[in-house]
Design a protein around this motif. Structure first.
Motif, PDB file in Angstrom:
ATOM      1  N   UNK A 116       0.861  -1.184   0.000  1.00  0.00           N
ATOM      2  CA  UNK A 116       0.000   0.000   0.000  1.00  0.00           C
ATOM      3  C   UNK A 116       0.894   1.229   0.000  1.00  0.00           C
ATOM      4  N   UNK A 150     -20.713  13.718 -14.920  1.00  0.00           N
ATOM      5  CA  UNK A 150     -19.626  13.604 -15.890  1.00  0.00           C
ATOM      6  C   UNK A 150     -19.122  15.006 -16.184  1.00  0.00           C
ATOM      7  N   UNK A 187     -12.314  11.209  -9.248  1.00  0.00           N
ATOM      8  CA  UNK A 187     -12.111  11.148  -7.793  1.00  0.00           C
ATOM      9  C   UNK A 187     -12.689   9.848  -7.262  1.00  0.00           C
ATOM     10  N   UNK A 188     -11.885   9.173  -6.486  1.00  0.00           N
ATOM     11  CA  UNK A 188     -12.203   7.822  -6.052  1.00  0.00           C
ATOM     12  C   UNK A 188     -12.413   7.803  -4.551  1.00  0.00           C
ATOM     13  N   UNK A 189     -13.453   7.101  -4.145  1.00  0.00           N
ATOM     14  CA  UNK A 189     -13.685   6.966  -2.708  1.00  0.00           C
ATOM     15  C   UNK A 189     -13.538   5.535  -2.220  1.00  0.00           C
ATOM     16  N   UNK A 190     -13.248   4.592  -3.114  1.00  0.00           N
ATOM     17  CA  UNK A 190     -13.138   3.197  -2.664  1.00  0.00           C
ATOM     18  C   UNK A 190     -11.678   2.851  -2.404  1.00  0.00           C
ATOM     19  N   UNK A 191     -11.482   1.765  -1.678  1.00  0.00           N
ATOM     20  CA  UNK A 191     -10.132   1.263  -1.411  1.00  0.00           C
ATOM     21  C   UNK A 191      -9.228   2.279  -0.721  1.00  0.00           C
ATOM     22  N   UNK A 192      -9.798   3.106   0.127  1.00  0.00           N
ATOM     23  CA  UNK A 192      -8.964   4.073   0.831  1.00  0.00           C
ATOM     24  C   UNK A 192      -9.007   3.773   2.318  1.00  0.00           C
ATOM     25  N   UNK A 193      -7.850   3.424   2.827  1.00  0.00           N
ATOM     26  CA  UNK A 193      -7.737   3.072   4.222  1.00  0.00           C
ATOM     27  C   UNK A 193      -7.312   4.316   4.990  1.00  0.00           C
ATOM     28  N   UNK A 233      -9.631   3.529 -14.678  1.00  0.00           N
ATOM     29  CA  UNK A 233     -10.795   2.882 -15.275  1.00  0.00           C
ATOM     30  C   UNK A 233     -11.804   3.939 -15.689  1.00  0.00           C
ATOM     31  N   UNK A 253     -16.330  -0.425 -17.559  1.00  0.00           N
ATOM     32  CA  UNK A 253     -15.161   0.438 -17.663  1.00  0.00           C
ATOM     33  C   UNK A 253     -14.031  -0.302 -18.373  1.00  0.00           C
ATOM     34  N   UNK A 273      -7.162  -5.853 -12.370  1.00  0.00           N
ATOM     35  CA  UNK A 273      -8.515  -5.901 -11.834  1.00  0.00           C
ATOM     36  C   UNK A 273      -8.900  -4.516 -11.380  1.00  0.00           C
ATOM     37  N   UNK A 274     -10.165  -4.317 -11.080  1.00  0.00           N
ATOM     38  CA  UNK A 274     -10.638  -2.983 -10.720  1.00  0.00           C
ATOM     39  C   UNK A 274     -10.235  -2.558  -9.306  1.00  0.00           C
ATOM     40  N   UNK A 275     -10.135  -3.499  -8.395  1.00  0.00           N
ATOM     41  CA  UNK A 275      -9.659  -3.142  -7.054  1.00  0.00           C
ATOM     42  C   UNK A 275      -8.142  -3.094  -7.149  1.00  0.00           C
ATOM     43  N   UNK A 278     -19.634  -6.601 -11.050  1.00  0.00           N
ATOM     44  CA  UNK A 278     -19.128  -6.798  -9.693  1.00  0.00           C
ATOM     45  C   UNK A 278     -19.959  -6.025  -8.676  1.00  0.00           C
ATOM     46  N   UNK A 334     -14.475  -3.900  -1.745  1.00  0.00           N
ATOM     47  CA  UNK A 334     -13.102  -3.605  -2.103  1.00  0.00           C
ATOM     48  C   UNK A 334     -12.180  -4.139  -1.011  1.00  0.00           C
ATOM     49  N   UNK A 385     -11.032  -2.941   1.518  1.00  0.00           N
ATOM     50  CA  UNK A 385     -11.350  -2.539   2.883  1.00  0.00           C
ATOM     51  C   UNK A 385     -12.820  -2.755   3.214  1.00  0.00           C
ATOM     52  N   UNK A 431     -16.964   1.261  -6.208  1.00  0.00           N
ATOM     53  CA  UNK A 431     -17.640   2.271  -7.012  1.00  0.00           C
ATOM     54  C   UNK A 431     -17.746   1.827  -8.473  1.00  0.00           C
ATOM     55  N   UNK A 440     -18.977  -2.469 -13.117  1.00  0.00           N
ATOM     56  CA  UNK A 440     -19.019  -3.261 -14.337  1.00  0.00           C
ATOM     57  C   UNK A 440     -17.733  -3.024 -15.121  1.00  0.00           C
TER      58      UNK A 440
END
Lengths: 257, 257
Positions: A18, A105, A119-125, A165, A174, A221-223, B190, B195, B197, B202, B205
């Motif tokens: 990470x 968009x 801007x991404x809000x997933x996978x943030x620890x 993505x 995506x 992969x997406x994650x 998906x 994710x 965590x 987000x 697909x």
């Protein structure tokens, strides 16, 4: 010819950690390649997920520190998103392209047309804090900087692509798309090249770095925190290098903005 | 997870011959793999350029046999293209999406939004005749048929993707895109997957077959008669198979048609 190679190999660098602000991505990439038993060669292409580049550059924002403007609040009500997130999207954008419930968009200040300004809000620890991760400040510059440092570290002239993505009009799902590139042609222009029978080619420009980004996404992969760096070996090209900015279609050429 | 693999290999099958109507693509693919020293394994994916599938299916049309309608003549004047080609485009299409000088973007009867209904005039050796090559009649069915025959011939359960080069809104350059698929998930859904965590993803697909198509295009190049078939080895997936038609965004979901 765009490529003369007959085989390509893609290797996800194993055990990539990470990434935190200030981490030395060049060192992490070199260490990851060593874990894969790979030494960089001329012509290798390193593809990095946007997230790791953004994190290394400290582009993480605590939403608690964001005060939404009136415009952001109004738009947030329209798209049913967090007004603080919408505020960040607006700060990162030149203009809104489409706004619908659950859809925002925009044209990013870099010229990218994308949902939520990337801007991404997933996978943030973040220890319970609500964080948002912005795109790198200048992904082409980030790619060029890493390319130069990888040359210093390895002696090999490698290409670098930063991917993210992207959703597309007309098609579901995506695909990996290049937001930064260095050391390779992001866009290959074959205007004037003859086809096999000497006839002028109808397809004259190739989204080379986007195809590289998509190929790497198959492994990430997406994650993409899990496998955020992919080495692509065996690709050859004859076109001169240009950055991912060359992939942006100017508004004057665009029929769908 | 979309994929569990850490390495991918792409191999362009060497010495693939020019394809004529009625040629047995399965046999040509098996022979090409043998020339590459490759035996098919479960999970391999074979990507074929649209052109070779169309040619094998006899989708070549002599423009001298095409009589343009009044509508085609009017549109041809608007887009500055051959009225006979425009007539073929209209026959292959549900409707015109954009028409400008040198630009004719339609919704193909298959649902694909694309320039010139995917009709190609380059790389066609026809003894001086002006020929146009249409898309396969039903590319998903073509892919499924080839998948079944490759299983019979090799005993391996392989995936098949048929790709073509598509232009995109907003971005310059074409990228390889899936117009047919069998034996693999063209679209991976998906929604609901956590994710790293445990937060809901987000991006839900993935345009999996489009990423495969783009990766293969890196080896095919645009003059894809030279290397029209690419074997992709090492990809794994857990999603159920679905055809390339799953990648079509319905008009009701589409903000850019």
């Amino acid at each position: 010819m765009a490529t003369a190679s007959a085989r390509l190999e893609l290797i996800a660098l194993p055990g990539f950690p990470l990434v935190d602000q200030g981490d030395d991505l060049c060192r992490l990439v070199v260490e990851g390649a060593a874990r894969a038993g790979v030494e960089f060669q001329d012509g290798d292409v390193v593809v990095l997920a946007q997230k790791v580049v953004s994190k290394a550059e400290g582009r993480l924002v605590d939403l608690a520190t964001v005060t939404p403007s009136g415009e952001a609040k109004t738009l947030a009500g329209q798209v049913l998103k967090d007004p603080r997130l919408v505020e960040l999207v607006l700060r990162e954008s030149r203009r809104v392209v489409r706004a619908r419930p659950h859809v925002l968009i925009v044209e990013h200040r870099l010229g990218l047309i994308m949902a939520n300004a990337g801007i991404d809000q997933s996978n943030i620890d973040a220890g319970g804090r609500e964080m948002a991760l912005l795109l790198p400040q200048d992904p082409d510059a980030s790619a060029e900087s890493l390319r130069a440092r990888l040359y210093q570290a390895s002696g090999a002239t490698v290409g670098v692509v930063i991917n993210d993505s992207f959703g597309r009009p007309w098609r579901r799902g995506t695909t990996g798309t290049a937001i930064g590139a260095a050391g390779l042609p992001a866009l290959i222009d074959r205007r004037g090249d003859p086809d096999l029978f000497g006839r002028a080619l109808q397809i004259t420009q190739i989204g080379h770095a986007d195809e590289i980004a998509a190929a790497a996404s198959l492994l990430m992969g997406p994650a993409d925190e899990g496998r955020p760096v992919v080495l692509l070996r065996g690709l050859t090209w004859r076109a001169p290098p240009n950055p991912a900015a060359a992939l942006l279609r100017p508004e004057t050429e665009d029929l769908f903005r």
